[in-house]
Design a protein around this motif. Structure first.
Motif, short mmCIF file in Angstrom:
data_model
loop_
_atom_site.label_atom_id
_atom_site.label_comp_id
_atom_site.label_asym_id
_atom_site.label_seq_id
_atom_site.Cartn_x
_atom_site.Cartn_y
_atom_site.Cartn_z
N THR A 295 8.70 12.76 -1.28
CA THR A 295 7.89 12.53 -2.49
C THR A 295 7.96 11.03 -2.85
O THR A 295 8.72 10.27 -2.25
CB THR A 295 8.42 13.40 -3.65
N ASP A 296 7.17 10.64 -3.85
CA ASP A 296 7.06 9.23 -4.20
C ASP A 296 8.43 8.63 -4.53
O ASP A 296 9.23 9.25 -5.22
CB ASP A 296 6.10 9.06 -5.38
N ASN A 297 8.66 7.43 -4.05
CA ASN A 297 9.93 6.74 -4.31
C ASN A 297 9.71 5.24 -4.12
O ASN A 297 8.70 4.83 -3.55
CB ASN A 297 11.01 7.26 -3.33
N VAL B 149 0.95 14.04 4.22
CA VAL B 149 0.47 15.13 3.37
C VAL B 149 1.05 14.99 1.97
O VAL B 149 2.22 15.29 1.74
CB VAL B 149 0.83 16.52 3.97
N SER B 150 0.22 14.53 1.04
CA SER B 150 0.73 14.32 -0.31
C SER B 150 -0.19 15.00 -1.31
O SER B 150 -1.07 15.78 -0.94
CB SER B 150 0.84 12.82 -0.59
N GLY B 151 0.02 14.68 -2.59
CA GLY B 151 -0.81 15.28 -3.63
C GLY B 151 -2.22 14.70 -3.65
O GLY B 151 -3.16 15.34 -4.13
N GLY C 217 3.73 2.98 2.71
CA GLY C 217 5.11 3.35 2.36
C GLY C 217 5.43 4.74 2.89
O GLY C 217 6.45 4.95 3.57
N HIS C 218 4.56 5.72 2.63
CA HIS C 218 4.79 7.08 3.13
C HIS C 218 4.86 7.11 4.67
O HIS C 218 5.69 7.81 5.23
CB HIS C 218 3.66 8.02 2.68
N LEU C 219 3.97 6.37 5.32
CA LEU C 219 3.90 6.41 6.79
C LEU C 219 5.24 6.09 7.45
O LEU C 219 5.58 6.65 8.49
CB LEU C 219 2.89 5.37 7.31
N ASN D 274 0.85 -1.19 0.00
CA ASN D 274 0.00 0.00 0.00
C ASN D 274 0.89 1.24 0.00
O ASN D 274 1.75 1.41 0.88
CB ASN D 274 -0.90 -0.02 1.24
N HIS D 275 0.69 2.10 -0.99
CA HIS D 275 1.52 3.30 -1.17
C HIS D 275 1.51 4.20 0.08
O HIS D 275 2.55 4.75 0.46
CB HIS D 275 0.96 4.05 -2.39
N LEU D 276 0.34 4.31 0.71
CA LEU D 276 0.23 5.19 1.90
C LEU D 276 1.04 4.62 3.06
O LEU D 276 1.66 5.38 3.83
CB LEU D 276 -1.24 5.34 2.32
ZN ZN Z 1 2.76 9.42 -2.64
#
Ligand code: ZN
Ligand code: KG4
Length: 337
Positions: A298-300, A133-135, A112-114, A108-110
């Motif tokens: 940012t996304d990676n 906080v993303s796009g 990943g950010h967490l 899950n992309h979110l």
């Molecule tokens: Zn993202």
């Protein structure tokens, strides 16, 4: 375990290789081709992923001095995101996993950010409060353990990054415009205009940015000279209102739920003024602020490979029937009590 991570959920094509959670190599291509359209064009994004992804995987292997036979597992973003873009990454991941007979795991992309701050802070340990906080998302998540998350607050309309991007387009700064807005805002005068702070005066931990975006559009209509004479001032005042809209519910949640650590993540976490304001306010709340390095805000794909590695350690593999999900919810997400 050597894990290849693949991220193609939106307009960034990314690949990374980790060994036991430690980064060996990473690569990323931002698809600037969307800039002229003022937003991501899904079909163009999928096609660009298609041409960029394979050479990028070869590049990360070469940079890590590895051969493809040495990859032991593949982690790929399953969602949320643009379905066509997700499917490009997922098909590639399945192809590699099938041909080499190695485990595949969907991430899950979110999530990943967490956890993306752990590259800078390897001792990052729950419980912590995460402001993502993303796009596409703006959420306050209580992280109790890996895979155990509480939804504390979220945006009722636009995401924070979306507000930066829409205002950037209104001001002729192109897309995505968050970084350009920050750059201009640095020279602006904060006493120029008061823009509305979303959800001000309301209880709870939700956010709102649509009113702020509309207020900027209305201001530009009423003051036709503002773009030419007060661009920096206008952007500074917009940015301040956006940051205050993020700060108020976050500080309330920090106090009410007694978290001692706030982790900031997602593309908007790259914003220096947001970090500065949070640092200052958190000192008064005796809590510490952690955030990822700029390239992990940012996304990676490093964050995807890392979650994949954690999932695989827990035996959470996926079969070849796994597919992309545009609105994939965060796994293990519960409402807050
Ligand atoms: Zn993202
Ligand atoms: O996390 P991310 O790369 O992609 C999504 O998952 O959405 O976030 C991208 C967002 C965009 O809206 C971009 O304008 C914003 O992050 N952003 C910024 C800054 N750098 C990127 N917003 C404000 N200030 C920045 N310095």
């Amino acid at each position: 375990m050597i894990v290849l991570g693949i991220e193609t959920s939106c307009d960034e094509t990314a690949a990374a290789i980790l060994r036991d959670g430690a980064l060996l190599s990473t690569a990323l291509a931002t698809q600037w081709l969307h800039s002229r359209y003022g937003g991501v064009v899904p079909e163009l994004a999928s096609r660009a992923h298609l041409t960029l992804l394979l050479p990028m995987i070869e590049q990360v292997l070469e940079n890590a001095r590895l051969k493809s036979e040495q990859i032991e597992a593949v982690a790929v973003t399953r969602g949320p995101g643009l379905i066509g873009s997700l499917l490009v990454g997922i098909s590639m991941a399945k192809g590699i996993a099938y041909s080499r007979q190695i485990p595949l795991t969907g991430v899950n992309h979110l999530e990943g950010h967490l956890w993306s701050a752990q590259f800078e802070h390897p001792d990052l340990a729950p419980p912590f409060l995460a402001l993502l906080v993303s796009g596409g998302h703006t959420m306050l998540v209580g992280v109790e353990a890996f895979g155990d998350y509480r939804l504390i607050g979220q945006t009722r309309d636009d995401a924070a990054g979306e507000a930066f991007d829409k205002v950037a387009v209104l001001c002729g700064l192109g897309y995505p415009g968050g970084a350009a807005v920050e750059e201009k805002a640095r020279q602006g005068n904060l006493s120029y205009h008061k823009f509305p702070v979303g959800m001000r005066g309301q209880d709870g931990y939700d956010f709102s940015f649509a009113g702020l975006k509309t207020a900027v559009a209305t201001h530009l209509r009423r003051e036709p000279g503002a773009l030419q004479n007060h661009l920096e001032d206008l952007l500074a005042c917009f940015q301040e209102a956006a940051i205050t809209s993020l700060l108020e519910p976050t500080l309330r949640a920090l106090d009410d739920f007694k978290y001692r650590t706030l982790v900031l993540s997602g593309g908007v976490a790259a914003n220096g003024r947001l970090r500065e304001c949070l640092e200052e306010r958190l000192r008064q709340h005796q809590a510490k602020l952690l955030y990822p390095g700029l390239s992990y805000c940012t996304d990676n794909a490093a964050m995807i490979a890392w979650i994949g590695w954690r999932r695989l350690m827990l035996g959470q593999k996926d079969g070849l029937e796994m597919s992309g999900e545009a609105n994939l919810p965060l796994p293990g997400l519960r409402p807050h009590p």
